[in-house]
Design an enzyme around this catalytic site. Structure first.
Site, short mmCIF file in Angstrom:
data_model
loop_
_atom_site.label_atom_id
_atom_site.label_comp_id
_atom_site.label_asym_id
_atom_site.label_seq_id
_atom_site.Cartn_x
_atom_site.Cartn_y
_atom_site.Cartn_z
CD GLU A 63 -3.09 -1.23 2.11
OE1 GLU A 63 -4.18 -1.49 1.66
OE2 GLU A 63 -2.76 -0.33 3.14
CB CYS A 68 6.69 -4.04 10.40
SG CYS A 68 8.51 -2.90 10.74
CB CYS A 102 2.63 -0.30 14.19
SG CYS A 102 2.38 0.03 12.71
CB CYS A 160 0.06 7.33 11.38
SG CYS A 160 0.85 7.34 12.05
S1 SF4 Z 1 5.53 1.14 13.71
FE1 SF4 Z 1 4.95 0.19 12.54
S2 SF4 Z 1 5.69 0.09 10.09
FE2 SF4 Z 1 7.04 1.52 11.34
S3 SF4 Z 1 8.23 0.14 12.74
FE3 SF4 Z 1 6.76 -0.22 13.99
S4 SF4 Z 1 6.06 -1.79 13.28
FE4 SF4 Z 1 7.28 -1.22 11.68
#
Ligand code: SF4
Length: 365
Positions: free
Chosen positions: A91, A111, A118, A334
């Site tokens: 995305e 991630c 997140c 976000c």
């Molecule tokens: S905020 Fe989300 S995308 Fe960014 S490093 Fe942390 S887990 Fe990964």
């Protein structure tokens, strides 16, 4: 031999052409068509000889991502779901504003850093994106821009930790900056990290971009939970590294992102602590009220709490912005991107690339 054109920055493309006995200016012409004019079919590159067009049509792979779906927010934000050759969904988000148009790109599928606020972190890690897949987010998303709009800024704040994928990220940045690539000014490109300390210098020595750091807490015990990589590289180590960076100045500050979460990191004492911590680091701080989603138990503070927090920072001398969230209605804000796509089963069986640390992608201009 098959060549993925967008894996190579325009300088490396010249070398690849030279290895095939082709003159450098032919590589420049091809880069001009692809990045300058958005033409990806060699048959349409009319200033190339027919024999070369045929050769490129056979040997050169020009597209890495195909559009899967686009969602449009009432505020103009556009989220693109783009499919990779191995059937992953990546995305990217375009955020139009009055004077600029920012694209937020992803660098990994999922991630590995598992930040607790997140949605991307909740997905786990799929794989690193190739340079061509990072660049193709730019190519595919600019195709959908309304007439008269061009991308002015690119922020590496989408899904994934860019500093864990530097071998692919750095060539992508070189293509963004190169005069025969997208010819963007370095100050228009921002790379965000959750704090992969040993890689910060490597990035900035390779490419002169803006650095953003996802801070989110002023105390290690809180940051250990929100951004678990803090256990490996705690606040003091992260901030000492930033303090030692050359070239930082009021004109070239570090951009800190701080997601405000009710009862977690929104106490005025946290703000005062932040002021003390960031002393001596030329910086700008973006406050982003938490965008709620089903993968995290956090909520934004009341507006007056956010204002009081900001007031403490400003009184302490920190340049601070309280960001307006963009794209919340399409889960493009976000930390939200993975949430609705997964919940709806729209991207079944595959990881969805999402942004996690982007502060509405309202990056430095
Ligand atoms: S905020 Fe989300 S995308 Fe960014 S490093 Fe942390 S887990 Fe990964």
């Amino acid at each position: 031999m098959t060549l993925h054109l967008k894996d190579l920055d325009p300088a490396a493309l010249r070398e690849a052409f030279a290895e095939r006995g082709l003159p450098a200016y032919r590589a420049d012409q091809v880069a001009g068509w692809v990045y300058g004019r958005g033409v990806e079919d060699p048959a349409q590159m009319t200033d190339l000889p027919a024999s070369l067009r045929d050769e490129l049509g056979t040997d050169l792979v020009l597209r890495a991502l195909e559009p899967e779906a686009f969602e449009h927010s009432v505020d103009g934000t556009v989220k693109g779901a783009l499919r990779t050759a191995d059937d992953r969904i990546v995305e990217a988000v375009v955020i139009p504003e009055e004077e600029r148009t920012t694209l937020c790109v992803s660098t990994q599928v999922g991630c590995p850093l598992a930040c607790s606020f997140c949605a991307t972190g909740a997905l786990g890690f799929g794989r690193n994106l190739h340079t061509r897949e990072i660049i193709d987010q730019v190519c595919r998303m600019r195709e959908g821009l309304p007439p008269g709009r061009t991308l002015t800024n690119v922020v590496f704040m989408g899904m994934g930790e860019p500093l864990l994928n530097l071998p692919e990220v750095i060539p992508a940045i070189r293509t963004l900056l190169h005069p025969r690539g997208f010819a963007m000014a370095p100050r228009r490109v921002t790379v965000s990290t959750a704090g992969v300390v040993p890689k910060i210098r490597e990035l900035l020595e390779a490419v002169p971009v803006n650095l953003a750091v996802s801070l989110h807490a002023a105390r290690d015990e809180v940051r250990d939970v929100l951004v678990p990589i803090n256990k490996r590289y705690p606040l003091a180590e992260l901030l000492d590294t930033l303090r030692s960076l050359p070239r930082l100045s009021r004109r070239h500050p570090v951009f800190f992102e701080y997601t405000l979460m009710e009862g977690v990191n929104d106490d005025p004492e946290d703000a005062r602590r932040l002021v003390r911590l960031l002393r001596g680091i030329p910086s700008k701080l973006n406050l982003i009220p938490m965008n709620p989603h089903t993968d995290a138990p956090y909520r934004p503070p009341a507006p007056e709490v956010a204002s009081r927090f900001m007031g403490e920072l400003v009184r302490g001398g920190l340049t601070t912005t309280l960001r307006r969230s963009r794209g919340g209605d399409i889960d493009a804000a976000c930390g939200q991107l993975a949430a609705r796509g997964r919940a709806a089963g729209r991207f079944t069986g595959r990881a969805v690339a999402s942004q996690g640390e982007r502060g509405t992608a309202e990056a430095p201009s």
